[in-house]
Design a protein around this motif. Structure first.
Motif, mmCIF file in Angstrom:
data_model
loop_
_atom_site.group_PDB
_atom_site.id
_atom_site.type_symbol
_atom_site.label_atom_id
_atom_site.label_comp_id
_atom_site.label_asym_id
_atom_site.label_seq_id
_atom_site.Cartn_x
_atom_site.Cartn_y
_atom_site.Cartn_z
ATOM 1 N N PHE A 189 0.657 -1.259 -0.120
ATOM 2 C CA PHE A 189 -0.007 -0.018 -0.011
ATOM 3 C C PHE A 189 0.996 1.328 0.013
ATOM 4 N N ASN A 190 0.650 2.084 -0.964
ATOM 5 C CA ASN A 190 1.385 3.372 -1.042
ATOM 6 C C ASN A 190 0.718 4.757 -0.835
ATOM 7 N N GLU A 191 1.073 5.223 0.459
ATOM 8 C CA GLU A 191 0.242 6.175 1.042
ATOM 9 C C GLU A 191 0.323 7.432 0.124
ATOM 10 N N PHE A 192 1.451 7.787 -0.710
ATOM 11 C CA PHE A 192 1.468 8.757 -1.417
ATOM 12 C C PHE A 192 0.759 8.576 -2.780
ATOM 13 N N LEU A 193 0.656 7.420 -3.109
ATOM 14 C CA LEU A 193 -0.081 7.170 -4.410
ATOM 15 C C LEU A 193 -1.500 7.531 -3.892
ATOM 16 N N HIS A 194 -1.924 7.134 -2.852
ATOM 17 C CA HIS A 194 -3.400 6.647 -2.437
ATOM 18 C C HIS A 194 -4.024 8.122 -2.260
ATOM 19 N N VAL A 195 -3.419 9.264 -2.400
ATOM 20 C CA VAL A 195 -4.143 10.476 -2.540
ATOM 21 C C VAL A 195 -4.763 10.340 -3.704
ATOM 22 N N PRO A 196 -6.452 10.789 -3.594
ATOM 23 C CA PRO A 196 -7.247 10.406 -4.750
ATOM 24 C C PRO A 196 -6.876 11.356 -5.985
ATOM 25 N N ALA A 197 -6.166 12.402 -6.115
ATOM 26 C CA ALA A 197 -6.039 13.126 -7.370
ATOM 27 C C ALA A 197 -5.020 12.469 -7.920
ATOM 28 N N ARG A 198 -3.799 11.787 -6.825
ATOM 29 C CA ARG A 198 -2.609 11.367 -7.575
ATOM 30 C C ARG A 198 -2.882 10.018 -8.026
ATOM 31 N N LEU A 199 -4.080 9.408 -7.500
ATOM 32 C CA LEU A 199 -4.256 7.978 -8.024
ATOM 33 C C LEU A 199 -4.892 7.942 -9.278
ATOM 34 N N ALA A 200 -5.784 9.213 -9.342
ATOM 35 C CA ALA A 200 -6.551 9.324 -10.645
ATOM 36 C C ALA A 200 -5.604 9.521 -11.895
ATOM 37 N N ILE A 201 -4.581 10.185 -11.350
ATOM 38 C CA ILE A 201 -3.713 10.701 -12.532
ATOM 39 C C ILE A 201 -3.054 9.612 -13.050
ATOM 40 N N VAL A 202 -2.527 8.962 -12.063
ATOM 41 C CA VAL A 202 -1.696 7.398 -12.309
ATOM 42 C C VAL A 202 -2.469 6.479 -12.872
ATOM 43 N N ALA A 203 -3.928 6.308 -12.672
ATOM 44 C CA ALA A 203 -4.762 5.446 -13.404
ATOM 45 C C ALA A 203 -4.927 5.757 -14.630
ATOM 46 N N LEU A 204 -5.142 7.302 -15.149
ATOM 47 C CA LEU A 204 -5.393 7.712 -16.446
ATOM 48 C C LEU A 204 -3.857 7.196 -17.519
ATOM 49 N N LEU A 205 -2.829 7.474 -16.477
ATOM 50 C CA LEU A 205 -1.516 7.338 -17.416
ATOM 51 C C LEU A 205 -1.095 5.846 -17.648
ATOM 52 N N ALA A 206 -1.938 5.077 -16.719
ATOM 53 C CA ALA A 206 -1.410 3.603 -16.848
ATOM 54 C C ALA A 206 -1.618 2.671 -17.971
ATOM 55 N N PRO A 207 -2.677 2.817 -18.742
ATOM 56 C CA PRO A 207 -2.831 2.150 -19.838
ATOM 57 C C PRO A 207 -1.956 2.766 -21.074
ATOM 58 N N ALA A 208 -1.774 3.970 -21.079
ATOM 59 C CA ALA A 208 -1.076 4.563 -22.144
ATOM 60 C C ALA A 208 0.366 4.670 -22.462
ATOM 61 N N SER A 209 0.975 4.878 -23.328
ATOM 62 C CA SER A 209 2.339 5.269 -23.416
ATOM 63 C C SER A 209 2.505 6.711 -23.101
ATOM 64 N N TRP A 210 1.974 7.707 -23.940
ATOM 65 C CA TRP A 210 1.844 8.988 -23.447
ATOM 66 C C TRP A 210 0.616 9.477 -23.524
ATOM 67 N N THR A 211 0.251 10.582 -22.581
ATOM 68 C CA THR A 211 -0.822 11.118 -22.326
ATOM 69 C C THR A 211 -0.706 12.624 -22.333
ATOM 70 N N GLU A 212 -1.613 13.149 -22.869
ATOM 71 C CA GLU A 212 -1.678 14.710 -23.020
ATOM 72 C C GLU A 212 -2.030 15.423 -21.740
ATOM 73 N N PHE A 213 -1.085 16.319 -21.029
ATOM 74 C CA PHE A 213 -1.525 17.139 -20.098
ATOM 75 C C PHE A 213 -3.170 17.623 -20.009
ATOM 76 N N GLY A 214 -3.484 18.342 -21.045
ATOM 77 C CA GLY A 214 -4.758 18.808 -21.115
ATOM 78 C C GLY A 214 -5.928 17.687 -20.780
ATOM 79 N N PHE A 215 -5.617 16.325 -21.463
ATOM 80 C CA PHE A 215 -6.760 15.342 -21.316
ATOM 81 C C PHE A 215 -6.956 15.083 -19.695
ATOM 82 N N VAL A 216 -5.821 15.019 -19.167
ATOM 83 C CA VAL A 216 -5.668 14.563 -17.842
ATOM 84 C C VAL A 216 -6.505 15.624 -17.171
ATOM 85 N N ARG A 217 -6.064 16.760 -17.133
ATOM 86 C CA ARG A 217 -6.708 17.962 -16.405
ATOM 87 C C ARG A 217 -8.257 17.844 -16.583
#
Lengths: 105, 157
Positions: A5-33
């Protein structure tokens, strides 16, 4: 708590960002925002935190329309996310195990 | 670990699955958007219709086709919000689709030629490309919704 369990990653905003990036090779900043419905500055703050931990890599480039930024998980970030997601699965599954034992009696 | 921990973990997992689905849905939506459908349809049409051209004009289509393919790929690479590596499953599906398209073209153009249709390859390729573009355009919303739901289901099991 689970050792993966990673307390740093578990912050909802960070977990959401990482989950969006996980399936992709590169993801655009604007899409994540837009996907997590936040501002440029708020997202930049979280991305900086992830970058300083070595979980995310950012690449900026110029286009005719202006500057763009692409992000991706680093191998370390990908592995930490995988471990954290596995820990969440185990924690969630543990809630059902005592109930299953009780029902079998 | 308490039941509260399990609830918190479940909520986090649900959000992870939803976010992964969002990325996949955007990837599918952009890849099937109209400009790229139109470019793909034009490429396929030019390749198949060139069979009606007398030599050496049939081969002259090759260079503009390659330029269009390279240009479309470059624009896609620069503008796609979500970029994903091509999986072997996707490559096999694309190959199967390509083979099916060639088979349909050969069957229909043979029938059109036997039926005395003028420029049979151009006619058949126009029909196939138009039909393919319309069907894919209509199917895009379904494909995006499936990409969002399928990823959520896949990571749930």
């Amino acid at each position: 708590m689970d050792e993966d369990f990673n307390e740093f990653l578990h912050v909802p905003a960070r977990l959401a960002i990482v989950a969006l990036l996980a399936p992709a090779s590169w993801t655009e900043f604007g899409f994540v925002r837009d996907a997590i419905d936040t501002s440029d500055s708020a997202l930049s703050k979280q991305v900086s935190a992830l970058t300083s931990k070595g979980y995310v890599e950012v690449r900026k480039y110029k286009t005719l329309g202006g500057r763009r930024a692409l992000m991706r998980l680093t191998p370390v970030g990908r592995e930490e996310f995988r471990r954290h997601a596995a820990a969440l699965e185990r924690i969630a599954a543990a809630a059902h195990a005592p109930q299953a034992a009780g029902q079998s009696d | 670990m308490t039941s509260h921990d399990a609830q918190v973990a479940q909520v986090a997992l649900d959000d992870v699955r939803r976010r992964r689905g969002q990325s996949h849905a955007e990837y599918v939506r952009y890849g099937l958007s109209r400009p790229y459908l139109a470019a793909a349809a034009l490429l396929v049409f030019a390749a198949f219709a060139s069979f009606d051209l007398p030599n050496p004009w049939g081969g002259a289509v090759l260079l503009p086709g390659l330029v269009l393919f390279a240009g479309t790929s470059a624009v896609y690479a620069r503008r796609a919000s979500v970029r994903m590596p091509l999986t072997s499953k996707q490559a096999l599906l694309a190959l199967a689709f390509g083979l099916a398209l060639v088979a349909a073209f050969r069957l229909l153009s043979g029938a059109a030629e036997a039926g005395g249709v003028p420029a049979p390859h151009a006619v058949v390729s126009a029909v196939l490309c138009l039909a393919g573009a319309v069907v894919t355009d209509r199917w895009r919303a379904v494909a995006v919704a499936r990409a969002q739901d399928k990823k959520a289901e896949a990571t749930a099991h």
